[in-house]
Write an enzyme that holds these catalytic residues in place. Structure first.
Site, PDB file in Angstrom:
ATOM      1  N   ASP A  47      -7.646  -2.773 -32.655  1.00 49.17           N
ATOM      2  CA  ASP A  47      -7.836  -1.611 -31.779  1.00 49.17           C
ATOM      3  C   ASP A  47      -8.963  -1.895 -30.790  1.00 49.17           C
ATOM      4  O   ASP A  47     -10.105  -2.091 -31.187  1.00 49.17           O
ATOM      5  CB  ASP A  47      -8.206  -0.385 -32.625  1.00 49.17           C
ATOM      6  CG  ASP A  47      -8.342   0.867 -31.763  1.00 49.17           C
ATOM      7  OD1 ASP A  47      -7.300   1.491 -31.485  1.00 49.17           O
ATOM      8  OD2 ASP A  47      -9.470   1.200 -31.348  1.00 49.17           O
ATOM      9  N   TYR A  52     -14.335  -0.398 -23.905  1.00 51.57           N
ATOM     10  CA  TYR A  52     -15.197  -1.176 -24.817  1.00 51.57           C
ATOM     11  C   TYR A  52     -15.629  -2.498 -24.165  1.00 51.57           C
ATOM     12  O   TYR A  52     -16.461  -3.215 -24.697  1.00 51.57           O
ATOM     13  CB  TYR A  52     -14.477  -1.508 -26.139  1.00 51.57           C
ATOM     14  CG  TYR A  52     -13.986  -0.337 -26.951  1.00 51.57           C
ATOM     15  CD1 TYR A  52     -14.378   0.965 -26.668  1.00 51.57           C
ATOM     16  CD2 TYR A  52     -13.112  -0.535 -28.025  1.00 51.57           C
ATOM     17  CE1 TYR A  52     -13.909   2.035 -27.430  1.00 51.57           C
ATOM     18  CE2 TYR A  52     -12.653   0.535 -28.784  1.00 51.57           C
ATOM     19  CZ  TYR A  52     -13.041   1.813 -28.475  1.00 51.57           C
ATOM     20  OH  TYR A  52     -12.569   2.853 -29.225  1.00 51.57           O
ATOM     21  N   LYS A  77      -6.696   1.215 -24.587  1.00 56.52           N
ATOM     22  CA  LYS A  77      -6.784   2.605 -24.116  1.00 56.52           C
ATOM     23  C   LYS A  77      -7.226   2.659 -22.659  1.00 56.52           C
ATOM     24  O   LYS A  77      -7.984   1.784 -22.208  1.00 56.52           O
ATOM     25  CB  LYS A  77      -7.794   3.394 -24.976  1.00 56.52           C
ATOM     26  CG  LYS A  77      -7.662   3.148 -26.472  1.00 56.52           C
ATOM     27  CD  LYS A  77      -8.580   4.028 -27.303  1.00 56.52           C
ATOM     28  CE  LYS A  77      -8.617   3.571 -28.747  1.00 56.52           C
ATOM     29  NZ  LYS A  77      -9.588   2.498 -29.030  1.00 56.52           N
ATOM     30  N   HIS A 110      -7.366   7.633 -23.549  1.00 55.70           N
ATOM     31  CA  HIS A 110      -8.520   7.602 -24.455  1.00 55.70           C
ATOM     32  C   HIS A 110      -9.065   8.999 -24.764  1.00 55.70           C
ATOM     33  O   HIS A 110      -9.431   9.286 -25.911  1.00 55.70           O
ATOM     34  CB  HIS A 110      -9.606   6.717 -23.837  1.00 55.70           C
ATOM     35  CG  HIS A 110     -10.538   6.101 -24.819  1.00 55.70           C
ATOM     36  ND1 HIS A 110     -11.147   4.890 -24.614  1.00 55.70           N
ATOM     37  CD2 HIS A 110     -10.995   6.525 -26.020  1.00 55.70           C
ATOM     38  CE1 HIS A 110     -11.926   4.599 -25.649  1.00 55.70           C
ATOM     39  NE2 HIS A 110     -11.846   5.575 -26.509  1.00 55.70           N
TER      40      HIS A 110
HETATM   41  N1  LIG Z   1     -10.566   6.830 -29.672  1.00 57.20           N
HETATM   42  C1  LIG Z   1     -11.859   7.016 -29.695  1.00 57.20           C
HETATM   43  O1  LIG Z   1     -12.418   7.830 -28.928  1.00 57.20           O
HETATM   44  C2  LIG Z   1     -12.695   6.249 -30.661  1.00 57.20           C
HETATM   45  C3  LIG Z   1     -14.012   6.644 -30.909  1.00 57.20           C
HETATM   46  C4  LIG Z   1     -14.749   5.915 -31.853  1.00 57.20           C
HETATM   47  C5  LIG Z   1     -14.165   4.830 -32.494  1.00 57.20           C
HETATM   48  N2  LIG Z   1     -12.875   4.453 -32.208  1.00 57.20           N
HETATM   49  C6  LIG Z   1     -12.238   3.285 -32.881  1.00 57.20           C
HETATM   50  O2  LIG Z   1     -12.389   3.430 -34.299  1.00 57.20           O
HETATM   51  C7  LIG Z   1     -13.027   2.266 -34.811  1.00 57.20           C
HETATM   52  C8  LIG Z   1     -13.842   2.588 -36.059  1.00 57.20           C
HETATM   53  O3  LIG Z   1     -14.745   3.649 -35.809  1.00 57.20           O
HETATM   54  P1  LIG Z   1     -16.342   3.479 -35.847  1.00 57.20           P
HETATM   55  O4  LIG Z   1     -16.701   2.092 -35.503  1.00 57.20           O
HETATM   56  O5  LIG Z   1     -16.892   4.586 -35.026  1.00 57.20           O
HETATM   57  O6  LIG Z   1     -16.722   3.862 -37.345  1.00 57.20           O
HETATM   58  P2  LIG Z   1     -16.342   3.382 -38.842  1.00 57.20           P
HETATM   59  O7  LIG Z   1     -15.310   2.339 -38.844  1.00 57.20           O
HETATM   60  O8  LIG Z   1     -16.149   4.632 -39.610  1.00 57.20           O
HETATM   61  O9  LIG Z   1     -17.745   2.797 -39.333  1.00 57.20           O
HETATM   62  C9  LIG Z   1     -18.299   1.605 -38.873  1.00 57.20           C
HETATM   63  C10 LIG Z   1     -19.666   1.465 -39.528  1.00 57.20           C
HETATM   64  O10 LIG Z   1     -19.487   1.407 -40.954  1.00 57.20           O
HETATM   65  C11 LIG Z   1     -20.045   0.210 -41.452  1.00 57.20           C
HETATM   66  N3  LIG Z   1     -19.114  -0.307 -42.468  1.00 57.20           N
HETATM   67  C12 LIG Z   1     -17.881  -0.838 -42.255  1.00 57.20           C
HETATM   68  N4  LIG Z   1     -17.305  -1.213 -43.403  1.00 57.20           N
HETATM   69  C13 LIG Z   1     -18.201  -0.925 -44.378  1.00 57.20           C
HETATM   70  C14 LIG Z   1     -18.192  -1.107 -45.782  1.00 57.20           C
HETATM   71  N5  LIG Z   1     -17.137  -1.675 -46.392  1.00 57.20           N
HETATM   72  N6  LIG Z   1     -19.268  -0.695 -46.486  1.00 57.20           N
HETATM   73  C15 LIG Z   1     -20.341  -0.142 -45.859  1.00 57.20           C
HETATM   74  N7  LIG Z   1     -20.403   0.060 -44.525  1.00 57.20           N
HETATM   75  C16 LIG Z   1     -19.346  -0.333 -43.782  1.00 57.20           C
HETATM   76  C17 LIG Z   1     -20.168  -0.729 -40.286  1.00 57.20           C
HETATM   77  O11 LIG Z   1     -21.302  -1.571 -40.436  1.00 57.20           O
HETATM   78  P3  LIG Z   1     -21.269  -3.172 -40.092  1.00 57.20           P
HETATM   79  O12 LIG Z   1     -20.539  -3.359 -38.814  1.00 57.20           O
HETATM   80  O13 LIG Z   1     -22.733  -3.489 -40.011  1.00 57.20           O
HETATM   81  O14 LIG Z   1     -20.593  -3.830 -41.264  1.00 57.20           O
HETATM   82  C18 LIG Z   1     -20.391   0.223 -39.112  1.00 57.20           C
HETATM   83  O15 LIG Z   1     -21.767   0.579 -39.018  1.00 57.20           O
HETATM   84  C19 LIG Z   1     -13.840   1.772 -33.627  1.00 57.20           C
HETATM   85  O16 LIG Z   1     -14.289   0.460 -33.784  1.00 57.20           O
HETATM   86  C20 LIG Z   1     -12.867   1.956 -32.498  1.00 57.20           C
HETATM   87  O17 LIG Z   1     -11.923   0.907 -32.483  1.00 57.20           O
HETATM   88  C21 LIG Z   1     -12.146   5.166 -31.318  1.00 57.20           C
END
Ligand SMILES: NC(=O)c1ccc[n+]([C@@H]2O[C@H](COP(=O)([O-])OP(=O)(O)OC[C@H]3O[C@@H](n4cnc5c(N)ncnc54)[C@H](OP(=O)(O)O)[C@@H]3O)[C@@H](O)[C@H]2O)c1
Length: 280
Positions: A47, A52, A77, A110
């Site tokens: 994704d 980004y 997106k 997006h």
């Molecule tokens: N459409 C939208 O508007 C939108 C908005 C936000 C996000 N997104 C998409 O959704 C994806 C994921 O969302 P997100 O990055 O906001 O949040 P997330 O995946 O809920 O959380 C990521 C965080 O959790 C930590 N983490 C990951 N796996 C872990 C584990 N097994 N144990 C402990 N901590 C863990 C990571 O740390 P480390 O990296 O240090 O391991 C990072 O700080 C994004 O990368 C993006 O592609 C889309």
């Protein structure tokens, strides 16, 4: 490897791996390495987004991995600042070039950016991209029920996906239900609550009981609800563990305990008012 990941069939019969690798806030110069690591441990769904600024790294990783193109599902997106019919078509070409792909698997609006008043017109450009075969599926992100209702009044193609913020402390129930009722698959972003939802007592207890990590419990909770998830990590062990979810089966009372963590804890922007351009 791919058989380790369950798939969801979208409303146009395209299949999407239910677990993908999120790349938000992975720096452009670190993205190729991170995505290569993810592909190496078995992810087959990536994704990204124009906003980004790391699409080129995603494309380079896919090339370097040498996998058959049809084995990797790629979502990107459209930035808010590119909404509009002609500007969407031009922005798509820029994304396709950055990704170095002929066909993008899933293209999302997006954010609705309601004050711009352009998402209906933008959707017509998405429908053209689908008809032209430039994308395999089209969808939206951050669309609230009212935005879906407005779009569906004139849409010829029902969005395949609505990618929205969902995690135990912010379950976005009304938007998820409105999406599913319209035949739109729900994809959870920030599925781990950006890590913040992993410290809860309920999640910790359940992880201990099953001998797995809190993140695996939360991701499995999403999967058992039929939601697509795109966890992001920069940490190799976490990247691998976040995909290793098939040996775990949560009981109904465990799911209910996680459901009870809802606390209205939105971490991202509110789609009703988010109007940023995402242009750097
Ligand atoms: N459409 C939208 O508007 C939108 C908005 C936000 C996000 N997104 C998409 O959704 C994806 C994921 O969302 P997100 O990055 O906001 O949040 P997330 O995946 O809920 O959380 C990521 C965080 O959790 C930590 N983490 C990951 N796996 C872990 C584990 N097994 N144990 C402990 N901590 C863990 C990571 O740390 P480390 O990296 O240090 O391991 C990072 O700080 C994004 O990368 C993006 O592609 C889309």
């Amino acid at each position: 490897m791919t058989e380790l990941i369950p798939s969801i069939t979208l409303n146009n019969d395209v299949r999407i791996p239910q677990v993908g690798f999120g790349t938000f806030q992975i720096a452009p110069d670190e993205t190729q390495q991170a995505v290569e690591s993810a592909l190496e441990v078995g992810y087959r769904h990536i994704d990204t987004a124009a906003g980004y600024y790391n699409e080129a790294g995603v494309g380079a990783a896919i090339k370097a991995a040498g996998l058959p193109r049809e084995d990797v599902f790629v979502t990107t997106k459209l930035r808010n600042g590119d909404q509009g019919y002609e500007s969407t078509l031009a922005a798509f070409e820029a994304s396709r070039a950055a990704l170095d792909l002929d066909v993008v698997d899933l293209y999302l609006i997006h954010w609705p950016s309601p004050a711009r008043g352009l998402y209906v017109e933008t959707w017509r450009a998405f429908e053209k991209l689908l008809a032209d075969g430039a994308v395999r599926a089209i969808g939206v992100s951050n669309f609230l029920p009212e935005h879906l209702a407005t779009l569906l009044k004139s849409a010829e193609v029902v969005p395949a996906v609505n990618q929205i913020e969902i995690h135990p402390t912010f379950q976005n129930t009304a938007t998820a239900a409105a999406s599913r009722d319209a035949g739109i698959a729900v994809e959870a972003y920030s599925p781990l609550g950006r890590g913040a939802d992993l410290g809860s007592e309920a999640v910790g207890d359940i992880a201990l009981a099953h001998g797995v990590t809190p993140a695996q419990v939360v991701l499995r909770w999403h999967l058992q609800k039929g939601t697509i998830v795109i966890p992001k990590s920069n940490t190799p062990e976490r990247i691998a563990a976040n995909l290793d979810l098939l040996g775990l089966d949560l009981r109904a009372e465990e799911i209910a305990r996680i459901d009870a963590l809802e606390s209205g804890n939105r971490l991202g922007a509110d789609p009703a008012t988010a109007e940023f351009s995402q242009m750097q």
